[in-house]
Design a protein around this motif. Sequence first.
Motif, mmCIF file in Angstrom:
data_model
loop_
_atom_site.group_PDB
_atom_site.id
_atom_site.type_symbol
_atom_site.label_atom_id
_atom_site.label_comp_id
_atom_site.label_asym_id
_atom_site.label_seq_id
_atom_site.Cartn_x
_atom_site.Cartn_y
_atom_site.Cartn_z
ATOM 1 N N SER A 26 0.697 -1.043 -0.180
ATOM 2 C CA SER A 26 -0.152 0.063 0.012
ATOM 3 C C SER A 26 0.808 1.454 0.068
ATOM 4 C CB SER A 26 -0.971 -0.105 1.252
ATOM 5 O OG SER A 26 -2.166 1.064 1.162
ATOM 6 N N HIS A 27 0.742 2.263 0.905
ATOM 7 C CA HIS A 27 1.450 3.316 0.988
ATOM 8 C C HIS A 27 1.737 3.632 2.360
ATOM 9 C CE1 HIS A 27 -1.899 6.019 1.969
ATOM 10 N NE2 HIS A 27 -2.689 5.133 1.465
ATOM 11 N N LEU A 28 2.853 4.618 2.391
ATOM 12 C CA LEU A 28 3.058 5.375 3.889
ATOM 13 C C LEU A 28 2.911 6.737 3.879
ATOM 14 C CD1 LEU A 28 6.492 3.086 4.621
ATOM 15 C CD2 LEU A 28 3.993 2.857 5.738
ATOM 16 N N PHE B 110 -3.562 4.396 9.967
ATOM 17 C CA PHE B 110 -3.878 3.311 9.378
ATOM 18 C C PHE B 110 -3.995 3.407 7.905
ATOM 19 C CE2 PHE B 110 -5.207 2.973 13.558
ATOM 20 C CZ PHE B 110 -4.941 1.746 14.151
ATOM 21 N N ASP B 111 -4.200 4.511 7.439
ATOM 22 C CA ASP B 111 -4.690 4.555 5.783
ATOM 23 C C ASP B 111 -3.408 4.616 5.056
ATOM 24 O OD1 ASP B 111 -5.164 5.396 3.214
ATOM 25 O OD2 ASP B 111 -6.092 7.210 3.763
ATOM 26 N N GLY B 112 -3.126 3.255 4.598
ATOM 27 C CA GLY B 112 -1.649 3.180 3.978
ATOM 28 C C GLY B 112 -0.931 2.144 4.859
ATOM 29 N N ASP C 27 3.555 8.810 -2.740
ATOM 30 C CA ASP C 27 2.602 9.920 -2.989
ATOM 31 C C ASP C 27 1.428 9.474 -3.299
ATOM 32 O OD1 ASP C 27 2.019 12.730 -3.047
ATOM 33 O OD2 ASP C 27 3.336 13.012 -4.768
ATOM 34 N N GLU C 28 0.643 8.658 -2.609
ATOM 35 C CA GLU C 28 -0.691 7.937 -2.775
ATOM 36 C C GLU C 28 -1.393 9.140 -2.512
ATOM 37 O OE1 GLU C 28 -4.535 6.070 -2.000
ATOM 38 O OE2 GLU C 28 -3.469 7.459 -0.851
ATOM 39 N N GLU C 29 -1.304 9.959 -1.623
ATOM 40 C CA GLU C 29 -2.529 11.110 -1.151
ATOM 41 C C GLU C 29 -2.435 12.224 -1.857
ATOM 42 O OE1 GLU C 29 -4.927 10.083 0.825
ATOM 43 O OE2 GLU C 29 -4.331 8.812 2.136
ATOM 44 N N LEU D 15 -4.245 -4.604 1.051
ATOM 45 C CA LEU D 15 -5.112 -4.610 2.387
ATOM 46 C C LEU D 15 -5.184 -3.065 2.687
ATOM 47 C CD1 LEU D 15 -4.908 -6.897 5.300
ATOM 48 C CD2 LEU D 15 -4.456 -4.595 5.501
ATOM 49 N N HIS D 16 -6.124 -2.793 3.253
ATOM 50 C CA HIS D 16 -6.427 -1.141 3.720
ATOM 51 C C HIS D 16 -7.581 -1.151 4.710
ATOM 52 C CE1 HIS D 16 -7.020 2.973 3.205
ATOM 53 N NE2 HIS D 16 -5.972 2.962 2.229
ATOM 54 N N VAL D 17 -7.145 -0.226 5.567
ATOM 55 C CA VAL D 17 -8.392 0.291 6.784
ATOM 56 C C VAL D 17 -9.691 0.455 5.982
ATOM 57 C CG1 VAL D 17 -7.750 2.488 6.887
ATOM 58 C CG2 VAL D 17 -8.799 1.248 8.826
HETATM 59 MN MN MN Z 1 -5.001 4.591 1.330
#
Ligand code: MN
Length: 421
Positions: A102-104, A113-115, A147-149, A213-215
Motif C-alpha cells: 500500500s502506501h506510507l 492506518f490509511d496506507g 505519494d498516494e495521497e 489490504l487497507h483500513v
Molecule cells: Mn490509502
Amino acid sequence: MTRPEAPPAHAAGSPPPDLATGAADVGAATFRRAWADLAPVGRSPDGAGYHRFAWTREDHALREWFAGEAAARGLDLVTDRAGNQWAWWGDPDAGPGVVTGSHLDSVPGGGAFDGPLGVVSAFAALDVLRARDVRPARPLGIACFGDEEGARFGVACAGSRLLTGVLDPDRARGLRDADGTTMADALATAGRNPSDLGPDHEALARVGAFVELHVEQGRGLVHSGDPVGVGRMIWPHGRWRVDLRGAPNHAGTTPLADRDDPMLDLAAFVQHVRAAALDAGALATVGKVRVEPNGVNAIPSQVTAWLDVRAEDERRVRAVLTALAAYAPHEESWTPVTVLDADLADEVATALGTAGLGSPRLGTGAGHDAGILAAAGVPTAMLFVRNPTGVSHAPAESADEADCLTGVGALAAALERLLTR
Ligand code: MN
Ligand code: GLV
Ligand code: MN
C-alpha cells in the motif's frame, strides 16, 4: 483465471497450521514491532494526526524503514522510475509475481492506518508464510507506492500513475507544493534524479496480481459484523482547481460597495458545490484553499479552491461539474470507476473461507493505488479491515489490534493461495 477447489483448512484432528507452527504469533510479533516503529514518524505532537508528505524528511524516514524491513528479511529492494519501492521474495524476473502492499504517506492531519496498515500487514503476512514454510511457485513482492495521497503536489496516486504512464512525467516534475517547490526540485533534494521519473514497464510487468489490504474508510464491516471484507469496486473520482480572482485592497479603507472580493466568490462557490452534490446524489468537498496574499487586513487578490467529487457512477460526478461550469473548474486528476477483478476477489474470498472468515463485498468511495493498477490491466483485489469509527483522513481513524491481526491472517491466506496455485 482458474478456480481450483479450496484445499481443506487443515487435516481433521490436527491443529490449524498457524497454531501448530506458531505462524500466527510470528505475524503478531512482526505487526506489533513494525507498528511501534512507524508510530512516531510524522506524528504531530499535539495529537492532530500524521503529516507524511512525498519527498520530505518524514518520507525519507519511511523509505529507510521500508528498506530496513526488506534487508532484514533478505528481500531484493528495487526503487522504480516513479520512486515506488518494491521488496521481492524470490527472483522478480521469474514471475510475474504476486504483489501486496500500500502506501506510507498521509493526508495533512491523517490517521495512522490509511496506507501503513497495508504495508505493515504485508511484511507480517510474509513472515507468516515463511513460518508456515510455504514454498511459493512465483515471487512475492511487497510494494510501497509513493505519494498516494497527493497531499503535497496535488495529484493523488502520483507514484502508481507515473509507474503506469497515466501521469506525464513532465507534468509531474512541474507540479508545485504550497511553498512553490516543484516536484523536480523536491526529488533532487531527496537525492533522486528528476529525469528518471517516468513509466516503468519493467516494474509493472513483474506484477501478475496485486492485493492491497487497507483500513475500511466507512462502517460497512461494523454493520456486517465482520473483521475483514473484500473490495468490489472503487467509485469514480477526481480533483479540480477553481481560480477566483479579485482586486486586492485595504481592509479598513475600501467601502464594501467598491470591493471585488474573491472570498465572497469562494463562499458562494462552496454553497453551490453542496447544492450540486445534493442534486446529483454525489459527494463533493472543498477541503483546501489558498488565499493570496493571505493577510488579515487585506482584501485578497485571489482565492484558489480545490474540489473533490465522487459518486457511484460517472454520470453523477459529471452532473456536479456541469452545475459548476461557470467556475471553469480545471481538472487536476481523474480516476474512472474501477471494478476490481471478480475472479481474483473470488480467490481471495475462498482463501478467507478456508481461514474461517466471511468475505462481505464492499465498494468504496476512497481512491487507492489498487485502482490505478487495475486500470492498467493488473488483476487486482482489495482486503478491508474493520474501522470501528468509520473515520478516515483524520486522527480518529482506527482499527482494533485483533482485527488487524485477523487482517494479517487473511492476507497470508490469500497470498498463499495465489502463490501456490
Ligand atoms: Mn490509502
Ligand atoms: C485517497 O485516499 C483518496 O481517496 O483521496
Ligand atoms: Mn487516503
